[in-house]
Design an enzyme around this catalytic site. Structure first.
Site, PDB file in Angstrom:
ATOM      1  N   TYR A   1      -6.226  -0.872  -6.722  1.00  0.00           N
ATOM      2  CA  TYR A   1      -5.791  -2.113  -6.350  1.00  0.00           C
ATOM      3  C   TYR A   1      -4.908  -1.926  -5.150  1.00  0.00           C
ATOM      4  CZ  TYR A   1      -1.242  -0.735  -8.961  1.00  0.00           C
ATOM      5  OH  TYR A   1      -0.024  -0.641  -9.674  1.00  0.00           O
ATOM      6  N   GLU A   2      -4.573  -3.091  -4.351  1.00  0.00           N
ATOM      7  CA  GLU A   2      -4.136  -2.903  -2.863  1.00  0.00           C
ATOM      8  C   GLU A   2      -4.831  -2.254  -1.792  1.00  0.00           C
ATOM      9  OE1 GLU A   2      -1.724  -4.893  -2.280  1.00  0.00           O
ATOM     10  OE2 GLU A   2      -1.034  -5.184  -4.326  1.00  0.00           O
ATOM     11  N   GLY A   3      -6.413  -2.493  -2.116  1.00  0.00           N
ATOM     12  CA  GLY A   3      -7.309  -1.808  -1.360  1.00  0.00           C
ATOM     13  C   GLY A   3      -7.827  -0.505  -2.017  1.00  0.00           C
TER      14      GLY A   3
ATOM     15  N   ARG B   1       0.819  -1.200   0.217  1.00  0.00           N
ATOM     16  CA  ARG B   1       0.019  -0.002  -0.019  1.00  0.00           C
ATOM     17  C   ARG B   1       0.994   1.225  -0.121  1.00  0.00           C
ATOM     18  NH1 ARG B   1      -5.112  -1.601   4.015  1.00  0.00           N
ATOM     19  NH2 ARG B   1      -6.096  -2.894   2.329  1.00  0.00           N
TER      20      ARG B   1
END
Lengths: 596, 596
Positions: free
Chosen positions: A438-440, A297
């Site tokens: 992406y990645e949350g 992140r």
């Protein structure tokens, strides 16, 4: 030159905001002072400007392609990745025990920005490999470490993160991939994973998949998820490559951007079961995955800064070159380069200030990470850890949302030419759009900020940071300059709004979760905006001091002008966001579902 | 159904905000009451939902292509355009004298939104044809009118606008295309035009190019530009198609979006000269072109609303369908459709409120246009003309900037699937990006707003409009509802900010042009935001009244909720923009050019 690393700005942040001198006093970082930072960054710039950046356009026009289960990457990628590995770049921040260089994140983050500015698609392969390395270091057995870590750290092999399934995106409780224990202690893995970045490619001799799956009989939901290593090729005890494992790439996606980065659908176990090895303990997979994810992140936040920087450089180049219309102040009698027009300046300054603000924020967060891991004093380590964890969702969420605006302005500066793909500005606009997902997604980052980072400790960490901002305000208040006064005014207003929102969030998350989460993303945007503005305010103080000492006048004046622009034009938005959060929750949830 | 026209909302605006009943009292519009509006809109919806919308994805995947000077449009486009012409849609707003239906813009704008929601690329052909018709009606000789107008109005032929050249984009002073007078009164045209939308295609038997060029010996700059008709095929006095004219499409562009719409490079006169006919008088071309352009600017604003509506519908559909995570309030024990999550609601409400706000603004502007042209009282006509002209840059600039945010949120709601091209959300994001650029970038609209629309009359028109907003505030103040109070508060704050900015703009444009133009786009955004919010505030008043009468409860409640959301979350941004404009100009221009 299609990309020029902003070394001066990076080194300014590293030296004066992140205080690399202090980091170099910590055990394990004795070699990592300013001179090392400068040397590493200069070498990194040479590599990325010369080798990686020129492949960016080619990757967009000639993306990775799939045929019969094999993925061929863009011409040039394989050779560039070999050079990347040989240069030791994959191991920059990883422990020397496994062949890395053990440098601070404060330096690593700047290098990460460069490779991502040079080529977002290319940079994703090392980015995911970093995540796999982190997870193995934290939770892998000595045997797994011995087999995999050196090869990953050296860039001989690459790593992936296998979380998503068609029904399980943000919601990992829905993961269905299963793992059956085998008599020899290994597992057989069965299932389908989607959106696997560099899940298949031709740039390295092996791919180490880190895979979330449920062991037979595990509890439902997130408490029954385990983490496995599933190599593409089996590995002998001697480290030699063996037979092909039962994990296969059945297709890659046709995407809006980052086209050169293959996004794989991976099928595990269609031919008897993919051999997997448990990482750590059963049912603790999510916890380990969060280690990878938190590193990733932060890294995705840096991608936002990176693509914004590249878009800015391209827009500046065009604005200096393109001649169109006379200046509104009558200062020239003929048509002028468009950079003379106030609105073009406003767009470029917005791009520049936003990028520099997020870079400063990310650099300071990185230095907190370094102190959290290396400072001799436990209390200082804890304080820094809390600071870093608060900043991660801001670095990820705010920097990437910022990159959408900046890359959009980048197209806008180019006018009609920006809409033509050959110009190249549109690629950044397309590439950036994945970063808030992406990645949350930004909403997932905001949930983290509200729940774990604010409500859980009753807003204590957030308020401690607000108190640090106040100290900067006091410093600004002592200055006589117009710029310092302007920044002071905006910083006070934004920090006040932030504190009011902390109270709202900390006070209502339990009782009125819908009301708080209705404002979660605005809260993230307000907090990120403030933190970036705060770091630019600190930059202004430093730049004024150095200017007084006669150091690099043009650069310091630009730093001051940029900080002030940020305050007047970006930070000034903060109080309006406060109103939307604290007074606007009801209207988010008022509409009946049937009425949408 | 991939698109469902928002008939209820359109008819609400037409009936209650634009007061179609009043328009139907004006000479020439006697037949154009609410019932006509409803009948036309319903028929229009059927056509666009059924025929045009299904071609949208196909156009993106299989765009127009060029070969040997010929452009082949996406399969299905030609047939759909034939149906469009046969349905009489091209003539909707054009005079009955030339075969049109002479309906008010208030109705035409809604129809324009529908075709653009259905298929932005397809809709561009009629949009440009409308511009050509307007120019010929205003400035064409009787002979030109006789030859061209009926064929254009019927959709048998199509029209184009040829302004841009490689060196002349926003800056038309730099136009180099030249026209040599011929003994027969015609001209021979030589030059290169770029970015010509539907400059070549296979959907109609002739293309009528309207071309800016300089007559030999004309003055330099904008005062030496004339407007010409250059048909693709020569036309006999009897209207029959004759020989091919010397205008050729040498290539079409490879674009970020609106891929089905061919963007041509046109070469005039490479084989002896393209035959052109002067429109109006020599050297008054720019004036006539502005007629086309003002119509086109309004229409592009509607395109912004249209693509936002389509993106909203797609996002809602996905959010109701996609199951992921439990609601934060614990109201469900299993994962729920994501529309239950507060941040997804916030995104959808932002999309919805922004779209409805801009639609209301555009509809009210259209009704002012109708009154400006048809009201029997000259003074009323003039007031409405001033109102309309003030609104055009807002409809164009604000609605299209809004569409960038809305289409971006549309992708975001889809999460990772949004980034996959097959999902379709990304197409709206790519398509929308041209809208803030063509027919004058947002900065060009802002120049118009600052210069011609605000500074020229010392802010008088702007302040008269602010006074109208105040009247709505007074109405809101009389209401007891929470929603009315919330909207009142935001409207007062935004209008106050607007008035302060008017004073700043009117007071400083001459003395400090750089300072004013540094804030021109923020001023446009503030004004557009306020005007859209104002119209939604009026909607709220109407909806509360109708709700009290028991009319269509769910719709009226949604209208109220949407107005309040807009006020709390969008309009609340206005005061921060004021600060950036009035106090932030210095920091826009502070950075030395060398420091960029």
């Amino acid at each position: 030159m299609t990309y020029k690393a902003p070394l001066k700005d990076m080194l300014f942040d590293i030296a004066h905001l992140a205080n690399i001198g202090e980091i170099a006093k910590m055990p394990g970082f004795e070699e990592a002072g300013f001179d090392t930072a400068q040397a590493v960054l200069e070498e990194c710039a040479r590599f990325n400007e010369g080798v990686v950046a020129p492949l960016n356009v080619e990757g967009d026009r000639n993306p990775s392609s799939w045929k019969d289960g094999k993925v061929t990457t863009t011409p040039g990628f394989k050779e560039a990745f070999r050079q990347y590995a040989e240069g030791g770049w994959q191991g920059l921040q990883h422990p020397q025990d496994f062949g890395g260089q053990g440098l601070p994140k404060t330096i690593g983050a700047a290098c990460g920005e460069m490779i991502n500015s040079a080529n977002l698609s290319f940079a994703l392969c090392p980015l995911l490999t970093d995540g796999a390395i982190e997870a193995l270091i934290t939770a892998g057995s000595d045997e797994l470490k011995a087999i995999y870590l050196e090869k990953l750290v050296s860039g001989q092999w690459t790593g992936t993160m296998n979380l998503t399934e068609p029904q399980a995106g943000s919601d990992l409780a829905l993961v269905r991939t299963r793992a059956e224990p085998q008599p020899d202690g290994s597992y057989k893995v069965f299932g389908t994973k989607i959106f696997i970045t560099y899940g298949e490619h031709d740039m390295a001799e092996n791919i180490v998949h880190l895979v979330l799956a449920r062991v037979t009989g595990a509890p439902e939901g997130v408490k029954g998820i385990s983490l496995f290593v599933v190599p593409k090729f089996m590995v002998g005890k001697d480290g030699a490559i063996g037979a092909r494992n039962d994990v296969h790439c059945v297709s890659i996606e046709h995407k809006l951007g980052i086209k050169a980065s293959p996004t794989a659908v991976l099928q595990f176990g269609d031919h008897g079961g993919a051999v997997g090895y448990l990482v750590g303990q059963e049912n603790r997979g999510l916890e380990y995955m969060f280690i990878m994810m938190n590193a990733a992140r932060y890294a995705v936040g840096v991608q936002g800064i990176a693509i914004a920087e590249r878009a800015y450089q391209k827009a500046v180049e065009y604005a200096k070159d393109r001649v169109q219309s006379r200046p509104v102040d009558g200062s020239m009698s003929a048509s002028a380069p468009i950079i003379h027009h106030p609105d073009v300046k406003r767009m470029l300054m917005t791009m520049r200030a936003s990028t520099e603000g997020c870079r400063a924020l990310a650099t300071v967060a990185a230095s907190a990470y370094d102190a959290a891991h290396h400072h001799p004093d436990k209390e200082v380590r804890q304080q820094n850890q809390a600071f870093y964890e608060f900043m991660v969702p801001l670095v990820k969420g705010y920097s990437t949302e910022m990159s959408l605006e900046v890359t959009s302005l980048g197209v806008q500066v180019h006018g009609g030419m920006g809409f033509i793909e050959e110009t190249g500005a549109a690629q950044y606009y397309r590439d950036a759009k994945i970063l808030t997902i992406y990645e949350g997604t930004t909403a997932i980052q905001a949930n983290d900020l509200v729940g774990r980072k604010t409500a859980r400790d009753g807003g204590q960490t957030a308020k401690a940071i607000a108190a640090q901002v106040e100290k900067t305000e006091k410093e600004l208040a002592k200055r006589d300059s117009v710029a310092a006064k302007a920044v002071h005014k905006r910083l006070v207003a934004a920090r006040t709004a932030f504190v009011e929102v902390i109270d709202f969030v900390a006070g209502n998350t339990k009782a009125s979760p819908n009301a708080v989460f209705a404002g979660s993303v605005p809260y993230l945007m307000l907090a990120g905006n403030l933190m970036a503005g705060w770091q630019l305010a600190r930059s202004l103080l430093v730049a004024e001091d150095l200017l007084a000492k006669g150091e690099d006048g043009a650069f310091m004046q630009a730093k001051i002008a940029t900080a002030r622009f940020y305050a007047d034009h970006v930070l000034a938005k903060a109080p309006g966001i406060r109103d939307a959060i604290v007074e606007g929750a009801d209207s988010v949830t008022a509409l009946a579902l049937e009425s949408f």
